[in-house]
Motif scaffolding. Structure first.
Motif, PDB file in Angstrom:
ATOM      1  N   ALA A   4     -44.355  -8.328  16.104  1.00 14.24           N
ATOM      2  CA  ALA A   4     -43.520  -7.512  16.959  1.00 14.24           C
ATOM      3  C   ALA A   4     -42.546  -8.382  18.244  1.00 14.24           C
ATOM      4  O   ALA A   4     -42.397  -8.735  18.275  1.00 14.24           O
ATOM      5  CB  ALA A   4     -44.024  -6.186  17.233  1.00 14.24           C
ATOM      6  N   SER A   5     -43.718  -9.077  18.510  1.00 15.20           N
ATOM      7  CA  SER A   5     -43.387  -9.863  19.960  1.00 15.20           C
ATOM      8  C   SER A   5     -42.630 -11.131  18.824  1.00 15.20           C
ATOM      9  O   SER A   5     -41.402 -11.381  19.615  1.00 15.20           O
ATOM     10  CB  SER A   5     -44.827 -10.581  20.355  1.00 15.20           C
ATOM     11  N   ILE A   6     -42.686 -11.934  18.234  1.00 14.82           N
ATOM     12  CA  ILE A   6     -42.012 -13.184  17.631  1.00 14.82           C
ATOM     13  C   ILE A   6     -40.668 -12.188  17.407  1.00 14.82           C
ATOM     14  O   ILE A   6     -39.581 -12.687  18.057  1.00 14.82           O
ATOM     15  CB  ILE A   6     -42.647 -13.286  16.684  1.00 14.82           C
ATOM     16  N   PHE A   7     -40.659 -11.119  17.063  1.00 15.85           N
ATOM     17  CA  PHE A   7     -39.653  -9.572  16.178  1.00 15.85           C
ATOM     18  C   PHE A   7     -38.635  -9.800  17.644  1.00 15.85           C
ATOM     19  O   PHE A   7     -37.297 -10.188  17.755  1.00 15.85           O
ATOM     20  CB  PHE A   7     -40.183  -9.121  15.332  1.00 15.85           C
ATOM     21  N   LEU A   8     -39.478  -9.081  18.347  1.00 18.88           N
ATOM     22  CA  LEU A   8     -38.513  -8.869  19.618  1.00 18.88           C
ATOM     23  C   LEU A   8     -37.898 -10.035  20.314  1.00 18.88           C
ATOM     24  O   LEU A   8     -36.695  -9.723  20.592  1.00 18.88           O
ATOM     25  CB  LEU A   8     -39.382  -8.532  21.178  1.00 18.88           C
ATOM     26  N   GLN A   9     -38.605 -11.110  20.723  1.00 14.68           N
ATOM     27  CA  GLN A   9     -38.066 -12.063  21.155  1.00 14.68           C
ATOM     28  C   GLN A   9     -36.620 -13.122  20.324  1.00 14.68           C
ATOM     29  O   GLN A   9     -35.577 -13.437  20.996  1.00 14.68           O
ATOM     30  CB  GLN A   9     -39.080 -13.808  21.788  1.00 14.68           C
TER      31      GLN A   9
END
Lengths: 242, 287
Positions: B100-105
């Motif tokens: 989720a962190s990579i996706f949002l970034q």
């Protein structure tokens, strides 16, 4: 008031309740007896909604509650005091009691109920600000029961309220149970101490490996050799005789 | 010099503490480290900056809008990235959090581009001299606002019905359900609050450093995680103490060693705590 119709419950793939049928009438104390692993706790969990039955029905006051969530079942008037008391140990005694009334919307009545309960169990007032985890085992049991009463239940499910308590405290717990019945609360009780349970109960059921193997009035069960065997297995004598 | 560094450290530390509170509350209730916390920080900053760029709204309106966007995003995240995985192996939601962190970034990169954006409002901040230490009113405002939000959270958890219900859910979910507490709702509220605090932290730092960019949440997120571990994960006062201590420690490291070591200090603390006192200074909760 409460009727279970051939209820089947599972833990994952483990078939624990294999067609349990029982009923509790308004105003009764009913004891649910049986050896460890017979499915008593699972029966209570299925009633209170922590576990969903895969087959069969749980009816409470004419309504099928077997598909309702635990939260919805509390609001119908069933309070479950789980095995091992399970007080919220780092929260204060007062907070534990307040949480017992979480589902209620009649805030004035909750306040007066809290007053009343603290008067009846003065220890809960004295220790109101202390973390519940600092109470002794017996005090925690009283707190767990008082917390359930804060929901103003019509039916109270008690799972081994005397477990691990000194004899004096056991007596006190059973005195509370009797008093609750006198004030109109219906109770379904699991007890390791079968004799003490049958002394307060009107009727009882004996469970064996996920089924009800025997039922009858408390007096009948008290005299029944089968109860002693089913309940305690071999070497029951010393426990039975206390 | 010493006082100066401590003061700078407290400013940064109060922001870490805000993010660390999100980590610690979510860990407390789910046993999950939400590594997307830093991206919620970034989302709060972007929402505020974009709103202020597009419309001439009041700063406070934009501030609460940013917090709200982060909060709602956090709730959505829980719904789609964590709830379906509940009850499985604990590593699974952790991987989901990193995803989720990579996706949002990446999403922010795609939508807003890689360039830095300066904060649309230029505030006039006075520099005060107190006993040889220079303090900007901006630092004081950040520190004050962070303390305000922390106090609000502590009061919420301690004194309100829902706060107590959240604590009860964190302690024992099944028993909480027996009280009539809707566990899913408590988890959603926890994500809402934790994410709003991270959003607030992001907005404050967007003003402090006058820059907003898609990867801005990465480092503060990891540092706040260290801060949460330092104080004891799952422990609310621990997150506050851990955040402040970490901020001061890294500024002292920057001041007395070299500013290049600033980030290293934070992670050195993380490693030392994990080795020496894995439960943190104030004791965490095991899950």
């Amino acid at each position: 008031m409460l009727t279970l119709k051939s209820v089947h419950s599972y833990y994952g793939s483990l078939h624990v309740l294999k067609g349990v049928s029982l009923h509790v009438r308004a105003g009764e104390i009913v004891a649910l007896l049986g050896a460890n692993g017979a499915g008593k706790t699972t029966t209570l969990k299925t009633i209170s909604g922590l576990l969903k039955p895969r087959k069969g029905q749980v009816e409470f006051q004419g309504e099928d509650i077997s598909r309702l969530s635990a939260e919805a079942i509390v609001q119908r008037g069933i309070a479950h005091v789980p095995e091992g008391r399970r007080v919220f140990s780092s929260l204060s005694v007062a907070a534990n009691l307040e949480l017992g009334a979480f589902a209620r919307r009649d805030h004035q009545a909750v306040k007066s109920d809290l007053q009343e309960i603290q008067e009846r169990f003065p220890i809960l007032r004295e220790r109101a600000k202390q973390p519940a985890g600092t109470l002794s085992g017996g005090e925690q049991q009283i707190l767990a029961m008082a917390r359930a009463l804060m929901a103003r239940p019509k039916l109270l499910l008690l799972d081994e309220p005397s477990m691990g308590l000194a004899p004096r405290l056991v007596k006190q717990i059973f005195a509370i149970i009797r008093h609750l019945q006198e004030t109109g609360t219906t109770i379904l009780l699991i007890e390791q101490n079968a004799r003490a349970a049958l002394k307060v109960a009107d009727r009882g059921y004996v469970m064996e490996t996920g089924r009800i193997s025997l039922d009858g009035t408390a007096a009948e069960l008290m005299d029944h050799n089968e109860v002693k065997r089913a309940y305690l297995g071999k070497g029951y004598q010393e426990v039975w005789e206390e | 010099m010493l006082l100066q560094q401590i003061l700078n450290g407290l400013t940064a530390g109060s922001v870490y503490a805000l993010i660390a509170l999100g980590y610690t509350m979510i860990y407390g209730i789910l046993g999950l480290i939400n590594f997307a916390q830093g991206e919620l920080y970034m989302a709060g900053a972007f929402a505020t900056v974009l709103l202020l760029t597009a419309y001439k709204v009041n700063f406070f309106v934009a501030f609460f809008f940013g917090m709200g966007v982060a909060a709602v995003l956090g709730v959505i995240l829980e719904r789609i990235a964590f709830r379906p995985l509940r009850g499985g192996h604990p590593l699974v939601p952790l991987i989901s959090a990193i995803g989720a962190s990579i996706f949002l970034q990446s999403l922010a990169l795609l939508l807003f581009g890689p360039a830095d954006r300066s904060f649309p409002i230029q505030f006039e901040f006075a520099a005060l001299e107190i006993a040889g230490v220079s303090v900007s009113t901006l630092q004081l405002a950040i520190f004050g606002a962070a303390l305000f939000f922390m106090a609000l959270l502590v009061a919420f958890v301690k004194y309100t019905k829902f706060g107590k219900a959240i604590m009860a859910t964190a302690l024992d979910q099944d028993t909480a359900r027996l009280m009539g507490i809707n566990v899913d709702r408590m988890i959603a509220i926890t994500f809402f609050i934790g994410s709003a605090l991270s959003g607030a932290a992001g907005i404050m730092m967007a003003i402090y450093y006058n820059t907003t960019y898609p990867r801005m949440g990465l480092l503060p997120g990891l540092k706040a995680f260290s801060a949460a571990v330092l104080g004891g994960v799952g422990n609310i006062p621990g997150a506050i103490v851990g955040g402040l201590l970490l901020g001061v420690a890294e500024n002292l490291g920057a001041g007395y060693l070299s500013s290049g070591y600033k980030d290293a200090v934070a992670f050195a603390i993380l490693i030392i705590v994990l080795l020496v006192r894995p439960k943190g200074l104030l004791g965490g909760r095991s899950h």
